[in-house]
Design an enzyme around this catalytic site. Structure first.
Site, PDB file in Angstrom:
ATOM      1  N   ARG A 284       0.849  -1.193   0.000  1.00  0.00           N
ATOM      2  CA  ARG A 284       0.000   0.000   0.000  1.00  0.00           C
ATOM      3  C   ARG A 284       0.883   1.242   0.000  1.00  0.00           C
ATOM      4  NH1 ARG A 284      -2.180   1.110   4.333  1.00  0.00           N
ATOM      5  NH2 ARG A 284      -1.382  -0.550   5.652  1.00  0.00           N
TER       6      ARG A 284
ATOM      7  N   TYR B  22      -1.018  -4.104  -7.243  1.00  0.00           N
ATOM      8  CA  TYR B  22      -0.806  -4.804  -5.970  1.00  0.00           C
ATOM      9  C   TYR B  22      -2.133  -4.872  -5.192  1.00  0.00           C
ATOM     10  CZ  TYR B  22      -0.015  -5.435  -1.053  1.00  0.00           C
ATOM     11  OH  TYR B  22      -0.144  -5.888   0.239  1.00  0.00           O
TER      12      TYR B  22
ATOM     13  N   LYS C  87      -9.474  -2.690   2.000  1.00  0.00           N
ATOM     14  CA  LYS C  87      -9.387  -1.513   2.876  1.00  0.00           C
ATOM     15  C   LYS C  87     -10.165  -0.319   2.301  1.00  0.00           C
ATOM     16  CE  LYS C  87      -6.060  -3.519   5.412  1.00  0.00           C
ATOM     17  NZ  LYS C  87      -6.289  -4.317   6.586  1.00  0.00           N
TER      18      LYS C  87
ATOM     19  N   HIS D 250     -11.179  -1.928  11.972  1.00  0.00           N
ATOM     20  CA  HIS D 250     -10.036  -2.756  11.572  1.00  0.00           C
ATOM     21  C   HIS D 250      -9.791  -3.780  12.683  1.00  0.00           C
ATOM     22  CE1 HIS D 250      -5.538  -2.808  10.240  1.00  0.00           C
ATOM     23  NE2 HIS D 250      -6.235  -3.740   9.637  1.00  0.00           N
TER      24      HIS D 250
ATOM     25  N   SER E 117      -0.141  -3.179  12.500  1.00  0.00           N
ATOM     26  CA  SER E 117       0.552  -4.275  11.818  1.00  0.00           C
ATOM     27  C   SER E 117       1.734  -4.758  12.651  1.00  0.00           C
ATOM     28  CB  SER E 117       1.033  -3.822  10.439  1.00  0.00           C
ATOM     29  OG  SER E 117       1.911  -2.742  10.592  1.00  0.00           O
TER      30      SER E 117
ATOM     31  N   CYS F  95       1.726  -7.000  15.000  1.00  0.00           N
ATOM     32  CA  CYS F  95       1.416  -7.286  16.403  1.00  0.00           C
ATOM     33  C   CYS F  95       0.700  -8.614  16.585  1.00  0.00           C
ATOM     34  CB  CYS F  95       0.578  -6.159  16.995  1.00  0.00           C
ATOM     35  SG  CYS F  95       1.496  -4.630  17.205  1.00  0.00           S
TER      36      CYS F  95
ATOM     37  N   ASN G  55      -2.474 -14.195  13.956  1.00  0.00           N
ATOM     38  CA  ASN G  55      -2.182 -15.302  14.887  1.00  0.00           C
ATOM     39  C   ASN G  55      -3.234 -15.389  15.982  1.00  0.00           C
ATOM     40  OD1 ASN G  55       0.098 -15.698  13.383  1.00  0.00           O
ATOM     41  ND2 ASN G  55       1.524 -14.853  14.877  1.00  0.00           N
TER      42      ASN G  55
ATOM     43  N   ASP H 249      -9.473  -9.565  10.061  1.00  0.00           N
ATOM     44  CA  ASP H 249      -9.022  -8.221   9.679  1.00  0.00           C
ATOM     45  C   ASP H 249     -10.053  -7.110   9.865  1.00  0.00           C
ATOM     46  OD1 ASP H 249      -6.943  -6.569   8.665  1.00  0.00           O
ATOM     47  OD2 ASP H 249      -7.897  -6.518   6.716  1.00  0.00           O
TER      48      ASP H 249
ATOM     49  N   ARG I   4       2.185 -12.125  -0.162  1.00  0.00           N
ATOM     50  CA  ARG I   4       0.833 -12.396   0.340  1.00  0.00           C
ATOM     51  C   ARG I   4       0.266 -13.728  -0.106  1.00  0.00           C
ATOM     52  NH1 ARG I   4      -1.633  -8.519   3.841  1.00  0.00           N
ATOM     53  NH2 ARG I   4      -0.175  -6.775   3.848  1.00  0.00           N
TER      54      ARG I   4
END
Length: 593
Positions: A73, A201, A210, A230, A252, A254, A258, A281, A375
């Site tokens: 981005r 991209y 987004k 978000h 991002s 963090c 997961n 997300d 990605r």
């Protein structure tokens, strides 16, 4: 022109204008049928746009490479175009809409000559859900069509649901020449419009992601009384079968994905605890008929960062990529026609092609095989822990909001806000310390309120106000409780004090117990902290005394922190909600006591 799949007048008029502007050689409506999608995959392989991977090891999976100048981005070229600059606010890049339309149309004019215009009708959220919104994206990229087909619900059913309505988001993507000097990703919230030029991209061209699901949707939510956040959504199922849902926001790097797909520690698994992923997300949140807040994940897939995803860090994410997945800018292992990335395992391929398309030997090369922001676009249904409620058009009831960041010293492992408005304050001050030296000085706090800094489609002061207004409409007994977590506390030698990963469940367990009123907490200047005895340490090489070290509040450090918050708030002038100024003053006063 192909037969139209709709008779919607507003849509057909818009398409006529765009055909006139872009001059495509061919026009294809995406109906979402398997035949059509398969034919497009075949075509992309024939033109070299995508590489078909090993059908036995990675069925229906493909590899794509973007241009080297087009791999992430671009925040400085992402614009919010509102009539009044103040409505975009101090944290967004702004341009006057008329001026911006002219600039974009000049760049895009005739750019589809010799190319096909694909018309993608898509639904963010289950088709027909009261939460859902519809978009149309036109693009000259098969890659975009195939990714949107994974990330959203695509096809004729969406147009049938739209009917004659004018309530749809207009999206125009033009690859043009992928020229970084003319690359723009522009949102026009007042016109329900997104235009992206000179990029191929994902983050800049999958306009449902987004651009729509956060920037446009946050503005729609402000006007229509709901929220686009978000945030991941997870369900924590206790041994008695009761499942509680949490929405959580992290900047991002963090560990958001997961956490969304967390696997409980062994002791918890044996007792029957489960974690269900509703989304990794984005959350769309609105009040249900019973007065509680409900959330859906408006997406239909995961657009995840590949490097670092492995069998240990996130087995569920890895499993999600095993079929029907598009990989972007990863390394191509020629020996077995599969993919590889840094952190996947300890055996980089020696006979491979790197993300730039050059021969690569992982045993010898100093260069990375995969781009750090490479990605995977994977269908959510592939995830072993996808929630049974994933397709529920009514969403799931939210018990807690969790904010988090990466702080080495300051923030305790977990604390709870004292009230809804205090919780909004806690979210508004969130930030992370820079980790990689590449971003300049290490350890500098980058503020990222609610993890929405790059994604808020309007003035962030007004966005905080919207949070406060939502709180006023909620019965305090039904409103989600608001927490902050920090998995990243370190000792003076720089070692992490908390194990993280699956063990984060121990903290989520405490959060749910707090929501259910099952445990007490100690009141401090910054909020309610757990008593060490109330966090289950069974199976950990850790004592309550160790835990106390990451549950402390350092008065001096917090006083310093609040100076940074004052600097942030000063940017907003008279759009800073007075409720937040009041919360800041109260925390300062409490620290002095």
């Amino acid at each position: 022109m192909e037969t139209n799949l709709t008779s919607n007048k507003s849509l057909l008029a818009w398409l006529d204008e765009k055909v006139e502007l872009l001059k495509p050689s061919e026009i294809v409506w995406i109906d979402g049928s398997e035949e059509q999608i398969d034919a497009l995959k075949k075509e992309a392989v024939e033109t070299g746009e995508m590489i078909k991977l090993n059908e036995e090891l990675l069925p229906d999976c493909y590899l794509h490479r973007t241009a080297e100048n087009d791999v992430a981005r671009v925040e400085d070229r992402t614009l919010i175009c509102t009539k009044n600059e103040k409505d975009a606010g101090p944290t967004n890049h702004w341009m006057d809409p008329e001026k911006c339309y002219k600039m974009l149309y000049d760049i895009a004019a005739g750019s589809y000559e010799g190319r096909t215009m694909y018309i993608i009708p898509y639904s963010m959220g289950p088709v027909g859900s009261p939460f859902s919104k519809i978009g149309i994206e036109i693009t000259d990229s098969i890659y975009v069509v195939l990714n949107m087909n994974i990330m959203t619900r695509v096809g004729k059913a969406v147009l049938d649901c739209l009917g004659d309505s004018d309530d749809w988001v207009r999206g125009m993507h033009c690859k043009c020449n992928v020229d970084p000097e003319k690359r723009w990703i522009c949102q026009f919230p007042e016109d329900n419009t997104i235009i992206s030029v000179n990029s191929a991209y994902g983050g800049n061209v999958l306009l449902g992601k987004k651009c729509f699901a956060l920037r446009i949707a946050s503005y729609l939510g402000k006007n229509e009384g709901w929220q686009a956040e978000h945030m991941l959504i997870l369900g924590l199922e206790k041994p008695d079968g009761d499942t509680k849902y949490i929405c959580a926001a992290f900047p991002s790097a963090c560990g958001k994905t997961n956490l969304a797909m967390l696997i409980p520690p062994e002791g918890y698994r044996k007792k029957g605890y489960k974690v269900w992923c509703v989304g990794d997300d984005i959350s769309w949140i609105r009040k249900g008929p019973d007065g509680r807040l409900y959330a859906i994940n408006p997406e239909n897939g995961f657009f995840g960062v590949a490097p670092g995803t492995n069998e240990k860090s996130n087995p569920n994410a890895l499993a999600s990529t095993k079929k029907g997945t598009i990989f972007t800018n990863v390394c191509h292992n020629l020996d077995n026609n599969t993919v590889w990335w840094e952190g996947l395992d300890k055996n980089p391929p020696t006979n491979a092609i790197d993300w730039k398309g050059n021969p690569w030997n992982g045993a010898e090369s100093d260069e990375k095989g995969a781009h750090p922001n490479s990605r995977f676009t994977a269908p959510a249904v592939n995830c072993p822990c996808i929630s049974p409620e994933f397709e529920n058009p009514q969403g799931v009831p939210i018990s807690a909001f969790v904010f988090g960041g990466r702080r080495a010293k300051l923030t305790p492992l977990v604390y709870q806000s004292k009230s809804w408005n205090h919780g909004v304050f806690v979210g508004s001050i969130m930030g992370s310390e820079t980790t990689a030296a590449a971003t300049g000085a290490v350890g500098v706090v980058r503020r990222d309120p609610m993890a929405m800094l790059p994604f808020c489609g309007y003035n962030m002061g007004d966005y905080w106000k919207h949070w406060i207004e939502i709180g006023k409409t909620l019965d305090p007994d039904k409103a989600p409780k608001i927490f902050n977590v920090n998995w990243f506390r370190k000792d003076d030698e720089g070692n992490f004090l908390w194990p993280g990963f699956g063990d984060n469940l121990r903290v989520l367990d405490w959060i749910i117990d707090r929501c259910d009123g099952k445990v007490d907490a100690q009141e401090t200047a910054i909020g309610y902290l757990p008593y060490a005895k109330d966090i289950n340490l069974e199976g950990l090489d850790m004592t309550e005394a160790d835990l106390d070290k990451i549950l402390d509040v350092d008065k001096n450090a917090w006083e310093e922190e609040l100076k940074g918050v004052e600097e942030l708030y000063a940017k907003f002038g008279d759009t800073l909600p007075e409720e937040l100024a009041k919360e800041l003053a109260e925390v300062k006063a409490d620290l002095e006591k």
